[in-house]
Design a protein around this motif. Structure first.
Motif, PDB file in Angstrom:
ATOM      1  N   ILE A  23       0.800  -1.337   0.023  1.00 50.84           N
ATOM      2  CA  ILE A  23      -0.207  -0.218  -0.029  1.00 50.84           C
ATOM      3  C   ILE A  23       1.055   1.273  -0.017  1.00 50.84           C
ATOM      4  CG2 ILE A  23      -1.581   1.270   1.283  1.00 50.84           C
ATOM      5  CD1 ILE A  23      -2.489  -1.537   2.275  1.00 50.84           C
ATOM      6  N   SER A  24       0.368   2.133  -0.754  1.00 50.46           N
ATOM      7  CA  SER A  24       1.323   3.582  -0.948  1.00 50.46           C
ATOM      8  C   SER A  24       0.518   4.630  -0.997  1.00 50.46           C
ATOM      9  CB  SER A  24       2.098   3.185  -2.437  1.00 50.46           C
ATOM     10  OG  SER A  24       3.169   4.230  -2.439  1.00 50.46           O
ATOM     11  N   GLU A  25       1.210   5.646  -0.942  1.00 47.57           N
ATOM     12  CA  GLU A  25       0.481   7.095  -1.145  1.00 47.57           C
ATOM     13  C   GLU A  25       0.956   7.411  -2.566  1.00 47.57           C
ATOM     14  OE1 GLU A  25       1.274   9.586   2.400  1.00 47.57           O
ATOM     15  OE2 GLU A  25      -0.427  10.726   1.483  1.00 47.57           O
ATOM     16  N   ASP A  26       2.143   7.258  -2.863  1.00 45.27           N
ATOM     17  CA  ASP A  26       2.757   7.672  -4.177  1.00 45.27           C
ATOM     18  C   ASP A  26       2.833   6.498  -5.282  1.00 45.27           C
ATOM     19  OD1 ASP A  26       2.984  10.251  -3.372  1.00 45.27           O
ATOM     20  OD2 ASP A  26       4.502   9.685  -2.155  1.00 45.27           O
ATOM     21  N   GLU A  27       3.647   6.715  -6.448  1.00 45.60           N
ATOM     22  CA  GLU A  27       3.956   5.386  -7.243  1.00 45.60           C
ATOM     23  C   GLU A  27       4.615   4.452  -6.689  1.00 45.60           C
ATOM     24  OE1 GLU A  27       5.599   7.109 -10.771  1.00 45.60           O
ATOM     25  OE2 GLU A  27       3.731   7.904 -11.480  1.00 45.60           O
ATOM     26  N   ARG A  28       5.636   4.777  -5.798  1.00 47.79           N
ATOM     27  CA  ARG A  28       6.384   3.938  -5.080  1.00 47.79           C
ATOM     28  C   ARG A  28       6.359   4.128  -3.747  1.00 47.79           C
ATOM     29  NH1 ARG A  28      11.842   2.507  -8.442  1.00 47.79           N
ATOM     30  NH2 ARG A  28      10.717   2.060 -10.349  1.00 47.79           N
ATOM     31  N   CYS A  29       6.350   2.945  -3.038  1.00 48.14           N
ATOM     32  CA  CYS A  29       6.059   3.182  -1.435  1.00 48.14           C
ATOM     33  C   CYS A  29       7.180   3.710  -0.817  1.00 48.14           C
ATOM     34  CB  CYS A  29       5.687   1.567  -0.803  1.00 48.14           C
ATOM     35  SG  CYS A  29       6.905   0.491  -0.642  1.00 48.14           S
ATOM     36  N   SER A  30       7.125   3.970   0.359  1.00 51.95           N
ATOM     37  CA  SER A  30       8.256   4.426   1.289  1.00 51.95           C
ATOM     38  C   SER A  30       9.631   3.705   1.352  1.00 51.95           C
ATOM     39  CB  SER A  30       7.802   5.028   2.631  1.00 51.95           C
ATOM     40  OG  SER A  30       7.205   4.034   3.343  1.00 51.95           O
ATOM     41  N   ILE A  31       9.155   2.323   1.447  1.00 52.28           N
ATOM     42  CA  ILE A  31      10.204   1.337   1.674  1.00 52.28           C
ATOM     43  C   ILE A  31      11.247   1.209   0.261  1.00 52.28           C
ATOM     44  CG2 ILE A  31      10.723  -1.214   2.062  1.00 52.28           C
ATOM     45  CD1 ILE A  31       8.085  -1.057   3.698  1.00 52.28           C
ATOM     46  N   CYS A  32      10.314   1.189  -0.926  1.00 53.78           N
ATOM     47  CA  CYS A  32      11.125   1.042  -2.281  1.00 53.78           C
ATOM     48  C   CYS A  32      11.866   2.539  -2.267  1.00 53.78           C
ATOM     49  CB  CYS A  32       9.990   0.901  -3.264  1.00 53.78           C
ATOM     50  SG  CYS A  32       9.473  -0.667  -3.258  1.00 53.78           S
ATOM     51  N   GLU A  33      11.390   3.236  -1.807  1.00 52.23           N
ATOM     52  CA  GLU A  33      12.072   4.682  -2.146  1.00 52.23           C
ATOM     53  C   GLU A  33      13.164   4.796  -1.162  1.00 52.23           C
ATOM     54  OE1 GLU A  33      11.912   6.919  -4.489  1.00 52.23           O
ATOM     55  OE2 GLU A  33      10.265   6.408  -5.478  1.00 52.23           O
ATOM     56  N   ASP A  34      13.493   4.179   0.031  1.00 50.75           N
ATOM     57  CA  ASP A  34      14.271   4.093   0.989  1.00 50.75           C
ATOM     58  C   ASP A  34      15.757   3.790   0.608  1.00 50.75           C
ATOM     59  OD1 ASP A  34      15.796   4.260   3.013  1.00 50.75           O
ATOM     60  OD2 ASP A  34      14.350   3.344   4.598  1.00 50.75           O
ATOM     61  N   SER A  35      16.375   4.704   0.161  1.00 53.40           N
ATOM     62  CA  SER A  35      17.980   4.352  -0.274  1.00 53.40           C
ATOM     63  C   SER A  35      18.667   3.425   0.880  1.00 53.40           C
ATOM     64  CB  SER A  35      18.729   5.537  -0.910  1.00 53.40           C
ATOM     65  OG  SER A  35      18.752   6.497   0.424  1.00 53.40           O
ATOM     66  N   THR A  36      18.385   3.480   2.013  1.00 54.40           N
ATOM     67  CA  THR A  36      19.139   2.752   3.049  1.00 54.40           C
ATOM     68  C   THR A  36      18.775   1.437   2.889  1.00 54.40           C
ATOM     69  OG1 THR A  36      17.766   3.104   4.824  1.00 54.40           O
ATOM     70  CG2 THR A  36      19.226   4.676   4.523  1.00 54.40           C
ATOM     71  N   ARG A  37      17.786   1.084   2.278  1.00 61.87           N
ATOM     72  CA  ARG A  37      17.417  -0.398   2.072  1.00 61.87           C
ATOM     73  C   ARG A  37      17.976  -0.998   0.936  1.00 61.87           C
ATOM     74  NH1 ARG A  37      12.359  -0.870   5.805  1.00 61.87           N
ATOM     75  NH2 ARG A  37      12.496  -3.090   5.504  1.00 61.87           N
ATOM     76  N   ASN A  38      18.362  -2.372   1.001  1.00 58.67           N
ATOM     77  CA  ASN A  38      19.042  -3.191   0.049  1.00 58.67           C
ATOM     78  C   ASN A  38      18.083  -3.787  -0.728  1.00 58.67           C
ATOM     79  OD1 ASN A  38      20.555  -4.778  -1.613  1.00 58.67           O
ATOM     80  ND2 ASN A  38      21.502  -5.892   0.153  1.00 58.67           N
ATOM     81  N   PRO A  39      17.733  -3.242  -2.194  1.00 54.66           N
ATOM     82  CA  PRO A  39      16.657  -3.738  -3.160  1.00 54.66           C
ATOM     83  C   PRO A  39      17.067  -5.085  -3.444  1.00 54.66           C
ATOM     84  CG  PRO A  39      18.494  -1.932  -3.983  1.00 54.66           C
ATOM     85  CD  PRO A  39      18.886  -2.269  -2.695  1.00 54.66           C
ATOM     86  N   ARG A  40      18.223  -5.587  -3.117  1.00 55.19           N
ATOM     87  CA  ARG A  40      18.598  -7.011  -3.790  1.00 55.19           C
ATOM     88  C   ARG A  40      18.280  -8.161  -2.841  1.00 55.19           C
ATOM     89  NH1 ARG A  40      21.155  -6.031  -8.417  1.00 55.19           N
ATOM     90  NH2 ARG A  40      21.918  -8.279  -8.656  1.00 55.19           N
ATOM     91  N   PHE A  88       7.986  -7.722  -1.436  1.00 53.57           N
ATOM     92  CA  PHE A  88       7.229  -7.963  -2.697  1.00 53.57           C
ATOM     93  C   PHE A  88       5.972  -8.779  -2.234  1.00 53.57           C
ATOM     94  CE2 PHE A  88       5.506  -9.439  -6.469  1.00 53.57           C
ATOM     95  CZ  PHE A  88       5.606  -8.518  -7.435  1.00 53.57           C
ATOM     96  N   VAL A  89       4.972  -7.887  -2.543  1.00 54.80           N
ATOM     97  CA  VAL A  89       3.456  -8.440  -2.147  1.00 54.80           C
ATOM     98  C   VAL A  89       2.952  -9.093  -3.100  1.00 54.80           C
ATOM     99  CG1 VAL A  89       1.358  -7.745  -0.959  1.00 54.80           C
ATOM    100  CG2 VAL A  89       3.384  -6.491  -0.435  1.00 54.80           C
ATOM    101  N   LEU A  90       2.592 -10.420  -2.829  1.00 57.41           N
ATOM    102  CA  LEU A  90       1.910 -11.222  -3.811  1.00 57.41           C
ATOM    103  C   LEU A  90       0.460 -10.815  -4.190  1.00 57.41           C
ATOM    104  CD1 LEU A  90       3.375 -14.721  -2.945  1.00 57.41           C
ATOM    105  CD2 LEU A  90       4.200 -13.234  -4.906  1.00 57.41           C
ATOM    106  N   GLY A  91      -0.323 -10.475  -3.021  1.00 56.65           N
ATOM    107  CA  GLY A  91      -1.591 -10.261  -3.043  1.00 56.65           C
ATOM    108  C   GLY A  91      -2.433 -11.553  -2.999  1.00 56.65           C
ATOM    109  N   GLY A  92      -2.001 -12.441  -2.017  1.00 56.92           N
ATOM    110  CA  GLY A  92      -2.615 -13.533  -1.635  1.00 56.92           C
ATOM    111  C   GLY A  92      -1.879 -15.013  -1.956  1.00 56.92           C
TER     112      GLY A  92
END
Ligand code: ZN
Length: 206
Positions: free
Chosen positions: A63-80, A105-109
């Motif tokens: 769930i997000s407020e913008d196109e990308r959520c705050s977690i994906c936008e957080d540069s301190t987190r490891n995207p790999r 990554f949310v599968l949605g069920g």
């Protein structure tokens, strides 16, 4: 006695929500009548805002407020370092635990043929695209499968694992599954054999 239609409408709408039966819906509706008018207006406007603003992150489906959520936008987190979960509530619970530094990554069920939920209804193809994109760089990826330890959760985890393994464009990926075992406060003596078996399999160096 026939209830005023505005009250009936609220009761009917509330009783459609999960976990709220007709009796609770009545109680909540009557409670709203006794609440300060402004509180009721604020509640209804908050719900209306949610209906118009709520969206899913285009990258992880959280769930997000913008196109990308705050977690994906957080540069301190490891995207790999990608944790695959069933729904956004799992993200909230895992974030409260506070020890995960990767992304989600949310599968949605989960895959549940009895309820008519097949792999196409979930974001599995999007997950493959995401991992495929990450594979363009040589650095290793870790996918942590964190679906619930239910039959459907296990089936989904196995399916996702197979999909990743079979995908020719996804390379250098380590697939792990969250450990299952005894919850805090549990008693070894009363735990069921399957839980104990899994707790033993998931043991770590102490
Ligand atoms: Zn996101």
């Amino acid at each position: 006695m026939k209830l005023p239609s505005y009250l009936e409408q609220v009761i009917e709408r509330l009783s459609r929500l999960p976990g709220i039966g007709p009796r609770s819906a009545e109680r909540l509706a009557y409670y709203c009548i006794r609440m300060p008018k402004q509180d009721v207006l604020d509640l209804s406007s908050a719900i209306a805002t949610l209906a118009t603003k709520a969206r899913l992150c285009e990258q992880c489906f959280n769930i997000s407020e913008d196109e990308r959520c705050s977690i994906c936008e957080d540069s301190t987190r490891n995207p790999r370092y990608v944790m695959v979960v069933e729904d956004p509530l799992d993200v909230i619970a895992l974030e409260k635990a506070g020890s995960f530094t990767g992304v989600y990554f949310v599968l949605g069920g989960v895959i549940d043929p009895i309820r008519g939920i097949h792999e196409e209804e979930l974001h599995i193809a999007d997950l493959m695209n995401r991992l495929n994109t990450l594979s363009r760089s040589d650095e290793p990826i870790e996918v942590i499968l964190a679906t619930n330890p239910s039959t459907e959760g296990e089936t989904t985890a196995l399916y996702v694992k197979q999909k990743i393994t079979d995908h020719p464009g996804i390379t250098n990926v380590k697939i792990t599954r969250i450990a299952r075992g005894l919850p805090t406060g549990a008693d070894v003596e009363y735990a069921d054999p399957l839980t104990l078996k899994r707790a033993l399999e998931g043991r770590g160096v102490y």
